[in-house]
Design an enzyme around this catalytic site. Structure first.
Site, PDB file in Angstrom:
ATOM      1  CE  LYS A  96      -1.971  -0.741 -10.578  1.00 35.03           C
ATOM      2  NZ  LYS A  96      -1.120  -0.267  -9.801  1.00 35.03           N
ATOM      3  CD  GLU A 118     -10.634   0.516 -10.557  1.00 33.96           C
ATOM      4  OE1 GLU A 118     -11.528   0.679 -11.610  1.00 33.96           O
ATOM      5  OE2 GLU A 118      -9.813  -0.088 -10.849  1.00 33.96           O
ATOM      6  CB  SER A 395       5.456  -4.163  -9.873  1.00 32.67           C
ATOM      7  OG  SER A 395       5.382  -3.975  -8.521  1.00 32.67           O
TER       8      SER A 395
HETATM    9  C1  LIG Z   1      -1.087  -1.231  -8.532  1.00 32.04           C
HETATM   10  C2  LIG Z   1       0.257  -1.797  -8.121  1.00 32.04           C
HETATM   11  C3  LIG Z   1       0.649  -3.200  -8.053  1.00 32.04           C
HETATM   12  C4  LIG Z   1      -0.582  -4.285  -7.581  1.00 32.04           C
HETATM   13  O1  LIG Z   1      -1.579  -4.464  -8.730  1.00 32.04           O
HETATM   14  P1  LIG Z   1      -1.270  -5.631  -9.780  1.00 32.04           P
HETATM   15  O2  LIG Z   1      -2.345  -5.676 -10.459  1.00 32.04           O
HETATM   16  O3  LIG Z   1      -1.248  -6.799  -8.723  1.00 32.04           O
HETATM   17  O4  LIG Z   1       0.032  -5.685 -10.511  1.00 32.04           O
HETATM   18  C5  LIG Z   1       1.894  -3.603  -7.514  1.00 32.04           C
HETATM   19  N1  LIG Z   1       2.903  -2.976  -7.817  1.00 32.04           N
HETATM   20  C6  LIG Z   1       2.542  -1.598  -7.938  1.00 32.04           C
HETATM   21  C7  LIG Z   1       4.100  -0.656  -7.968  1.00 32.04           C
HETATM   22  C8  LIG Z   1       1.402  -0.983  -8.338  1.00 32.04           C
HETATM   23  O5  LIG Z   1       1.248   0.468  -8.410  1.00 32.04           O
END
Ligand SMILES: *Cc1c(COP(=O)(O)O)cnc(C)c1O
Length: 413
Positions: A96, A118, A395
């Protein structure tokens, strides 16, 4: 022959990805969005802006993030080689931050001293509060009162970083209510406020802009994979030294768009997005907008939305708060319809099993969101040959999920 522009040149000037995207907002925000579009159109090609963006990614975030060969898991599963793009190693623990830096840099250049955001699980809120501290911007984060209770450590993190966290008590008191509240704030304070959206959703230009800031993930992979595959003597996808499959979890879809987008021009690489199937795709308790939703308007754009027969947004469910969203970025809707990307579901139970497997086999505690992509990789690998490869976007890290996992295991920590 179709005369439509290639997939990677989307959206069109009005922000449409085929029939999806666009800008569905009140009169008051039309001007703010026009101002944002023109600022972004200028800065996205500005060498000084891009230099600073990449400086921040290198020195504050810690990019490039490495790609790790999960050799032990790959051997044990007896199929394709699994590689992990380590977004979990970024500062603040997920992808993010990449996007938040880009938008905060725009806010500064546009002379907006106040940032709103948000957040659901709190990850986007923490990333936003982090950058606001770094740049000396005022920060207000809207969070559903239910989410706030479940995510106390992240709430305290945001406060430590100087942000004001506003509990939202309307509706189901979760992410979609926080989104509505943030929109209302923006309408009221639009002159001095920049709204940092955390995923590839919202009205044009957000889906395109957030994707562009997250593209760095896939761009690095294109650079990193050839050497890794060559080192292991793997042939690549048949056309080039790139993976056969790229996999990512999809909530709003930003980490997936970030790794997919540079691969759109590499047709031999299959792209698979993994949605949260919760208790099962047929259970009615899931967040699989692309597989079980219908086209509709949510959060200022047209996309696939989980709704009932009357068009009312339905309650979603996932063990991972970050995937618990009734919509999805419009570019994914378009990629699904065009067939360039495939979308599948992974249940809470399968994601939890993958979470534990990665902990025990590789010494990495993954986010529950990322565990959805891992679960699909672990199921897919044995159906492929050992000289094939799967690249998973890891992610985020799982520190934030320890409470959830412990509770499900009946353990007190
Ligand atoms: C917020 C988040 C997501 C989901 O958001 P996307 O916009 O679909 O990437 C996925 N993995 C992690 C670790 C997150 O913090």
């Amino acid at each position: 022959m179709s005369t439509a522009p290639p997939l990677y040149q989307q959206p069109d000037p009005s922000g449409h990805f085929g029939p999806y995207g666009g800008s569905f907002v009140s009169e008051t925000l039309t001007h703010a969005l026009a101002e944002l579009r023109s600022a972004y159109a200028h800065y996205q090609h500005d060498p000084e802006f891009l230099r600073e963006f990449h400086y921040e990614l290198a020195h504050f975030v810690g990019r490039p993030s490495p790609i790790y060969h999960a050799a032990r898991s790959s051997r044990e599963l007896g199929g394709a080689q699994i590689f992990l793009k380590r977004e979990d190693l970024n500062h603040t623990g997920a992808h993010k931050i990449n996007n938040v830096i880009g938008q905060a840099m725009l806010a500064r250049r546009m002379g907006k001293p106040r940032i709103i955001a948000e957040t659901g699980a709190g990850q986007h809120g923490v990333a936003t509060a982090t950058i606001c501290a770094r740049y000396g911007l005022e920060c207000v984060v809207y969070m559903g009162a239910e989410d706030l209770k479940r995510q106390m450590p992240n709430v305290y993190r945001m406060k430590l970083l100087g942000a004001t966290v506003v509990p939202v008590t309307s509706g189901s008191q979760t992410l979609k209510d926080a989104l509505n509240e943030a929109m209302r704030d923006w309408v009221t304070n639009v002159e001095r406020t920049f709204y940092i959206i955390g995923t590839v959703a919202g009205p044009h230009p957000y889906p395109m802009m957030v994707r562009d800031f997250q593209r760095v993930i896939g761009e690095e992979c294109l650079q990193q994979m050839p050497a890794l595959l060559a080192e292991l003597g793997l042939p690549g996808n048949g056309a080039e030294l790139q993976p056969d499959v790229v996999l990512a979890c999809v909530g709003g879809g930003s980490n997936a768009m970030g790794i997919f987008h540079p691969y759109l021009e590499h047709p031999q690489t299959r792209l698979i997005g993994v949605e949260a199937a919760g208790d099962g795709l047929e259970s009615g308790r899931h967040s699989a907008s692309l597989q079980k939703g219908l086209p509709g308007v949510l959060h200022g754009n047209r996309t696939y939305v989980l709704q009932d027969e009357d068009g009312q947004i339905v309650e979603t469910h996932s063990v991972s708060a970050g995937l618990d969203y009734p919509g999805v970025g419009p570019e994914h809707a378009w990629l699904k319809d065009s067939g360039r990307a495939e979308y599948v579901g992974v249940t809470d139970e399968q994601a939890l099993a993958a979470f534990h497997r990665l902990c025990r086999r590789e010494g990495i505690i993954p986010a529950l969101e990322s565990s959805h992509a891992l679960a699909y990789a672990f199921a897919l690998a044995p159906t492929m040959r050992a000289d094939q490869s799967i690249l998973v976007n890891l992610s985020g890290r799982g520190d934030k999920d320890l409470g959830t996992v412990a509770e499900l295991a009946g353990v007190t920590v």
